[in-house]
Design an enzyme around this catalytic site. Sequence first.
Site, mmCIF file in Angstrom:
data_model
loop_
_atom_site.group_PDB
_atom_site.id
_atom_site.type_symbol
_atom_site.label_atom_id
_atom_site.label_comp_id
_atom_site.label_asym_id
_atom_site.label_seq_id
_atom_site.Cartn_x
_atom_site.Cartn_y
_atom_site.Cartn_z
ATOM 1 N N ARG A 48 -20.464 66.110 56.121
ATOM 2 C CA ARG A 48 -20.721 67.696 56.429
ATOM 3 C C ARG A 48 -20.872 67.880 57.925
ATOM 4 N NH1 ARG A 48 -26.227 67.713 56.830
ATOM 5 N NH2 ARG A 48 -26.718 66.714 54.891
ATOM 6 N N TYR A 100 -16.145 94.889 53.160
ATOM 7 C CA TYR A 100 -15.978 94.029 52.088
ATOM 8 C C TYR A 100 -17.278 94.075 51.356
ATOM 9 C CZ TYR A 100 -15.545 89.946 49.235
ATOM 10 O OH TYR A 100 -15.541 88.914 48.369
ATOM 11 N N ASP A 172 -14.154 90.893 61.448
ATOM 12 C CA ASP A 172 -13.691 90.101 60.152
ATOM 13 C C ASP A 172 -12.042 90.239 60.260
ATOM 14 O OD1 ASP A 172 -12.839 89.514 57.573
ATOM 15 O OD2 ASP A 172 -14.603 89.923 56.648
ATOM 16 N N LYS A 197 -7.654 84.239 51.513
ATOM 17 C CA LYS A 197 -6.788 85.226 51.411
ATOM 18 C C LYS A 197 -5.341 84.980 52.012
ATOM 19 C CE LYS A 197 -10.527 87.111 49.676
ATOM 20 N NZ LYS A 197 -11.307 87.962 50.459
HETATM 21 C C1 PLP Z 1 -12.663 87.846 50.583
HETATM 22 C C2 PLP Z 1 -13.264 88.414 51.706
HETATM 23 C C3 PLP Z 1 -14.351 87.868 52.174
HETATM 24 C C4 PLP Z 1 -15.344 86.761 51.489
HETATM 25 O O1 PLP Z 1 -14.396 85.734 51.189
HETATM 26 P P1 PLP Z 1 -14.546 84.474 50.052
HETATM 27 O O2 PLP Z 1 -13.549 83.685 50.430
HETATM 28 O O3 PLP Z 1 -14.439 85.298 48.867
HETATM 29 O O4 PLP Z 1 -15.962 84.193 50.079
HETATM 30 C C5 PLP Z 1 -14.793 88.581 53.568
HETATM 31 N N1 PLP Z 1 -14.192 89.457 54.145
HETATM 32 C C6 PLP Z 1 -13.281 89.960 53.602
HETATM 33 C C7 PLP Z 1 -12.562 91.199 54.432
HETATM 34 C C8 PLP Z 1 -12.630 89.355 52.349
HETATM 35 O O5 PLP Z 1 -11.464 89.781 51.747
#
Ligand code: PLP
Length: 391
Positions: A48, A100, A172, A197
């Site tokens: 961890r 998001y 982000d 993603k």
């Molecule tokens: C999918 C997404 C998240 C969250 O990510 P997870 O891997 O699904 O927890 C945060 N910000 C954006 C812009 C996203 O597309």
Amino acid sequence: MAYRFDTRAIHAGQPDDSATGAVTTPIYQTSTFRQTEPGVNRGFCYSRTDHPTRRALEENLAALENARHGLAFASGMSAIHNVLSLLNAGDHVVSTQDLYGGAWRIFTKVFARFGITFTFVDTTSTAAVERALKPETKLLWLETPSNPLLKVTDIAACAAIARAWGIRTVVDNTFATPVLQQPLELGADIVIHSTTKYINGHSDVLGGAVLLNDDALHSELKFLQNAIGAVPGPQDCFLILRGIKTLGLRVERHCSSAELLARWLVAQPSVRRVYYPGFVDDPSHAIARQQMTRFGAIVSFELEADLDETRAFTRRPHLWTLAESLGGVKSLFCHPASMTHASVEPEVRRGVGISDSLIRLSVGLEDVRDLIDDLDQALRRTRAAGAERVA
Ligand SMILES: *Cc1c(COP(=O)(O)O)cnc(C)c1O
């Protein structure tokens, strides 16, 4: 020597394995490490806290954003959770409003319970950002391009305002990827990613990342990473490292296909509006041109249809998969009002411009002609159904 992006994507954090010479970073499937005497180890004590496959990924992710430090998480949401955990009761956050859905949810439904307050503004207006700042504001949270309306925020301008107030800027960067946009170079303090993603890119793993330059802030976030514990396992780290090796190539093709598809969509009679910052008449085009190398591969559009007709449309594509998520090799589409943004109250959703007839596309790596043909047949059937109802 400072290597360029595609070289770093393949090499950073991944020297040949010192024990065996393995060319590819091994999956160290272990939870703990031998200590020769209490407190004496070879750099790792418990998985961890730190882990060799994860460390390779963290160094690699940092190199993608030209960052000094990288931290990997079990999901994008756990990366977001870690950054929000820097805050204390009474602190305030100013955030992009069409962000998001899961980020909106953890802000308003989880951290709000601990006495942290949030103001959502259209961050494409620096005046709106400035008006929302208060003495208690600790973070400016930007998502650009935004989800699902693809509005582009001027990162450099916003980060400069925040800096003048002593506020940290978080970006982000999931939609743009470090291939197209590097927020730290534009003055942001922290970049976060859902590596689920584009970065992994194959729709087969969840992951998140936090990248930054400041040493003291990194120590704080690393402490929180270990204290909270939402770390990825070694198999997931391996898969993400594998995905990153083709990130540059994939994103170029994603963008080229999205551009062709967006241009085709605007010419379709049953499409009311297409959201894509690559159009010269898009309100975000100028700033997108300035801070991104290309315009990304998410395209949203509004159908000339009501909620029921839009839901009927979602049953018609054969090649496109109706699914949450984005950024993978397979093309996905979603209906934000009832999927990704269902957790946002309907009035709030409509207020920010997410209509019931909005469809979001994540353009994958299939032949773009097949992607267009499939949408074409789905739109034709939607028009035919509409004509029948009128008759
Ligand atoms: C999918 C997404 C998240 C969250 O990510 P997870 O891997 O699904 O927890 C945060 N910000 C954006 C812009 C996203 O597309």
